[in-house]
Motif scaffolding. Structure first.
Motif, PDB file in Angstrom:
ATOM      1  N   VAL A 169       0.845  -1.201   0.000  1.00  0.00           N
ATOM      2  CA  VAL A 169       0.000   0.000   0.000  1.00  0.00           C
ATOM      3  C   VAL A 169       0.877   1.247   0.000  1.00  0.00           C
ATOM      4  O   VAL A 169       0.636   2.196  -0.753  1.00  0.00           O
ATOM      5  N   ARG A 170       1.932   1.234   0.815  1.00  0.00           N
ATOM      6  CA  ARG A 170       2.844   2.376   0.895  1.00  0.00           C
ATOM      7  C   ARG A 170       3.492   2.637  -0.472  1.00  0.00           C
ATOM      8  O   ARG A 170       3.587   3.781  -0.919  1.00  0.00           O
ATOM      9  N   GLU A 171       3.928   1.570  -1.152  1.00  0.00           N
ATOM     10  CA  GLU A 171       4.532   1.704  -2.495  1.00  0.00           C
ATOM     11  C   GLU A 171       3.527   2.298  -3.488  1.00  0.00           C
ATOM     12  O   GLU A 171       3.872   3.164  -4.286  1.00  0.00           O
ATOM     13  N   ALA A 172       2.298   1.802  -3.448  1.00  0.00           N
ATOM     14  CA  ALA A 172       1.266   2.300  -4.358  1.00  0.00           C
ATOM     15  C   ALA A 172       0.985   3.776  -4.099  1.00  0.00           C
ATOM     16  O   ALA A 172       0.869   4.572  -5.039  1.00  0.00           O
ATOM     17  N   LEU A 173       0.894   4.153  -2.834  1.00  0.00           N
ATOM     18  CA  LEU A 173       0.654   5.552  -2.495  1.00  0.00           C
ATOM     19  C   LEU A 173       1.820   6.433  -2.947  1.00  0.00           C
ATOM     20  O   LEU A 173       1.613   7.536  -3.453  1.00  0.00           O
ATOM     21  N   ARG A 174       3.033   5.928  -2.790  1.00  0.00           N
ATOM     22  CA  ARG A 174       4.207   6.674  -3.233  1.00  0.00           C
ATOM     23  C   ARG A 174       4.153   6.892  -4.755  1.00  0.00           C
ATOM     24  O   ARG A 174       4.437   7.974  -5.253  1.00  0.00           O
ATOM     25  N   ALA A 175       3.761   5.843  -5.487  1.00  0.00           N
ATOM     26  CA  ALA A 175       3.652   5.949  -6.952  1.00  0.00           C
ATOM     27  C   ALA A 175       2.576   6.959  -7.337  1.00  0.00           C
ATOM     28  O   ALA A 175       2.780   7.780  -8.238  1.00  0.00           O
ATOM     29  N   LEU A 176       1.419   6.915  -6.667  1.00  0.00           N
ATOM     30  CA  LEU A 176       0.342   7.871  -6.958  1.00  0.00           C
ATOM     31  C   LEU A 176       0.764   9.300  -6.646  1.00  0.00           C
ATOM     32  O   LEU A 176       0.400  10.239  -7.351  1.00  0.00           O
ATOM     33  N   GLU A 177       1.567   9.457  -5.603  1.00  0.00           N
ATOM     34  CA  GLU A 177       2.043  10.791  -5.255  1.00  0.00           C
ATOM     35  C   GLU A 177       3.047  11.291  -6.296  1.00  0.00           C
ATOM     36  O   GLU A 177       3.013  12.460  -6.696  1.00  0.00           O
ATOM     37  N   LEU A 178       3.918  10.409  -6.768  1.00  0.00           N
ATOM     38  CA  LEU A 178       4.867  10.791  -7.819  1.00  0.00           C
ATOM     39  C   LEU A 178       4.140  11.194  -9.100  1.00  0.00           C
ATOM     40  O   LEU A 178       4.597  12.075  -9.827  1.00  0.00           O
ATOM     41  N   LEU A 179       3.013  10.554  -9.369  1.00  0.00           N
ATOM     42  CA  LEU A 179       2.210  10.904 -10.545  1.00  0.00           C
ATOM     43  C   LEU A 179       1.417  12.188 -10.334  1.00  0.00           C
ATOM     44  O   LEU A 179       0.830  12.722 -11.266  1.00  0.00           O
ATOM     45  N   GLY A 180       1.384  12.667  -9.090  1.00  0.00           N
ATOM     46  CA  GLY A 180       0.665  13.909  -8.806  1.00  0.00           C
ATOM     47  C   GLY A 180      -0.822  13.719  -8.602  1.00  0.00           C
ATOM     48  O   GLY A 180      -1.582  14.680  -8.658  1.00  0.00           O
ATOM     49  N   LEU A 181      -1.250  12.482  -8.346  1.00  0.00           N
ATOM     50  CA  LEU A 181      -2.677  12.217  -8.181  1.00  0.00           C
ATOM     51  C   LEU A 181      -3.140  12.364  -6.739  1.00  0.00           C
ATOM     52  O   LEU A 181      -4.325  12.556  -6.480  1.00  0.00           O
ATOM     53  N   ILE A 182      -2.199  12.245  -5.802  1.00  0.00           N
ATOM     54  CA  ILE A 182      -2.495  12.456  -4.383  1.00  0.00           C
ATOM     55  C   ILE A 182      -1.374  13.304  -3.785  1.00  0.00           C
ATOM     56  O   ILE A 182      -0.303  13.441  -4.384  1.00  0.00           O
ATOM     57  N   GLU A 183      -1.650  13.879  -2.638  1.00  0.00           N
ATOM     58  CA  GLU A 183      -0.591  14.601  -1.931  1.00  0.00           C
ATOM     59  C   GLU A 183      -0.680  14.268  -0.448  1.00  0.00           C
ATOM     60  O   GLU A 183      -1.767  14.125   0.121  1.00  0.00           O
ATOM     61  N   THR A 184       0.497  14.126   0.170  1.00  0.00           N
ATOM     62  CA  THR A 184       0.573  13.827   1.592  1.00  0.00           C
ATOM     63  C   THR A 184       0.975  15.094   2.324  1.00  0.00           C
ATOM     64  O   THR A 184       1.936  15.763   1.946  1.00  0.00           O
ATOM     65  N   ARG A 185       0.193  15.402   3.355  1.00  0.00           N
ATOM     66  CA  ARG A 185       0.491  16.570   4.188  1.00  0.00           C
ATOM     67  C   ARG A 185       0.883  16.056   5.565  1.00  0.00           C
ATOM     68  O   ARG A 185       0.084  15.388   6.231  1.00  0.00           O
ATOM     69  N   ARG A 186       2.101  16.367   5.960  1.00  0.00           N
ATOM     70  CA  ARG A 186       2.619  15.872   7.243  1.00  0.00           C
ATOM     71  C   ARG A 186       1.665  16.216   8.388  1.00  0.00           C
ATOM     72  O   ARG A 186       1.225  17.345   8.530  1.00  0.00           O
ATOM     73  N   GLY A 187       1.342  15.198   9.142  1.00  0.00           N
ATOM     74  CA  GLY A 187       0.485  15.382  10.299  1.00  0.00           C
ATOM     75  C   GLY A 187      -1.001  15.475   9.992  1.00  0.00           C
ATOM     76  O   GLY A 187      -1.824  15.494  10.899  1.00  0.00           O
ATOM     77  N   GLU A 188      -1.358  15.529   8.698  1.00  0.00           N
ATOM     78  CA  GLU A 188      -2.768  15.658   8.323  1.00  0.00           C
ATOM     79  C   GLU A 188      -3.309  14.424   7.619  1.00  0.00           C
ATOM     80  O   GLU A 188      -4.459  14.061   7.793  1.00  0.00           O
ATOM     81  N   GLY A 189      -2.492  13.825   6.759  1.00  0.00           N
ATOM     82  CA  GLY A 189      -2.943  12.664   5.999  1.00  0.00           C
ATOM     83  C   GLY A 189      -2.675  12.818   4.510  1.00  0.00           C
ATOM     84  O   GLY A 189      -1.914  13.688   4.084  1.00  0.00           O
ATOM     85  N   THR A 190      -3.350  11.980   3.724  1.00  0.00           N
ATOM     86  CA  THR A 190      -3.165  11.960   2.273  1.00  0.00           C
ATOM     87  C   THR A 190      -4.467  12.383   1.614  1.00  0.00           C
ATOM     88  O   THR A 190      -5.548  11.907   1.981  1.00  0.00           O
ATOM     89  N   PHE A 191      -4.363  13.258   0.616  1.00  0.00           N
ATOM     90  CA  PHE A 191      -5.524  13.867  -0.003  1.00  0.00           C
ATOM     91  C   PHE A 191      -5.509  13.691  -1.520  1.00  0.00           C
ATOM     92  O   PHE A 191      -4.443  13.629  -2.134  1.00  0.00           O
ATOM     93  N   ILE A 192      -6.704  13.652  -2.106  1.00  0.00           N
ATOM     94  CA  ILE A 192      -6.847  13.522  -3.556  1.00  0.00           C
ATOM     95  C   ILE A 192      -6.601  14.886  -4.185  1.00  0.00           C
ATOM     96  O   ILE A 192      -7.161  15.888  -3.740  1.00  0.00           O
ATOM     97  N   ARG A 193      -5.747  14.903  -5.214  1.00  0.00           N
ATOM     98  CA  ARG A 193      -5.457  16.147  -5.936  1.00  0.00           C
ATOM     99  C   ARG A 193      -6.351  16.252  -7.160  1.00  0.00           C
ATOM    100  O   ARG A 193      -6.879  15.263  -7.651  1.00  0.00           O
TER     101      ARG A 193
END
Length: 188
Positions: free
Chosen positions: A30-54
């Motif tokens: 799951v962590r790898e998939a989230l990292r890939a989605l973030e690299l593609l710019g589809l999600i963003e992680t905000r420290r202390g807040e969580g992961t959000f859909i872009r």
């Protein structure tokens, strides 16, 4: 899961732990998939807040995927061929679903358009065909087609007028012949 949960741009997605449980995958996967989605710019992680859909509209995902999908010449030909068949099928549907009002709107648009865009013309035709799935597939294929970087083809204004005239006559044979002429395809 995004669709089922009704999540939209800006919404928070479940935590790694929850995703792992719901999807029945290990947390590292799951962590790898989230990292890939973030690299593609589809999600963003905000420290202390969580992961959000872009907001991914206008994203260059099609160009990125096309570098993997469209590596051989046959796949490139298939994109053009499939796009062509969808346009022809949408012309057939439009023949049956278009009313005089829609035809007048299209006719006025063409008459007043200084620089006629092929994409805009067929977008309007597919819109009139009233087939949402064709529209979605065509939009993706159009993006793939443009990402191939092949030289832009110039179409003649008269060919659009001929196609529009055939649509107005509700003549399928003439409509498809006009389409073939426009696209410079083999005789219909």
């Amino acid at each position: 899961m995004i669709s089922l949960d009704g999540l939209k741009t800006g919404d928070k997605i479940p935590s790694e732990r929850e995703l792992s449980e719901r999807l029945n995958f290990g947390r590292s996967s799951v962590r790898e998939a989230l990292r890939a989605l973030e690299l593609l710019g589809l999600i963003e992680t905000r420290r202390g807040e969580g992961t959000f859909i872009r907001d991914f509209r206008g994203h260059h995902l099609v160009q990125l995927l096309s570098t993997f999908i469209l590596q051989d010449e046959r796949a490139k030909r298939d994109v053009f061929e499939t796009k062509t068949y969808i346009e022809m099928d949408c012309l057939r549907l439009t023949l049956h679903r278009m009313d005089e009002h829609n035809l007048a709107i299209l006719h006025d648009w063409i008459k007043n358009e200084a620089h006629l865009s092929d994409d805009e013309f067929f977008y309007r035709i597919i819109e009139m065909s009233d087939n949402h799935l064709f529209m979605r597939i065509w939009l993706i294929l159009k993006e793939y087609y443009h990402s191939l970087g092949s030289s832009q083809v110039t179409y003649h204004f008269e060919d659009y007028q001929f196609l529009l005239k055939a649509l107005a006559e509700k003549d399928e044979v003439k409509t498809l012949a006009a389409y073939h002429k426009l696209r410079n395809l083999l005789s219909y």
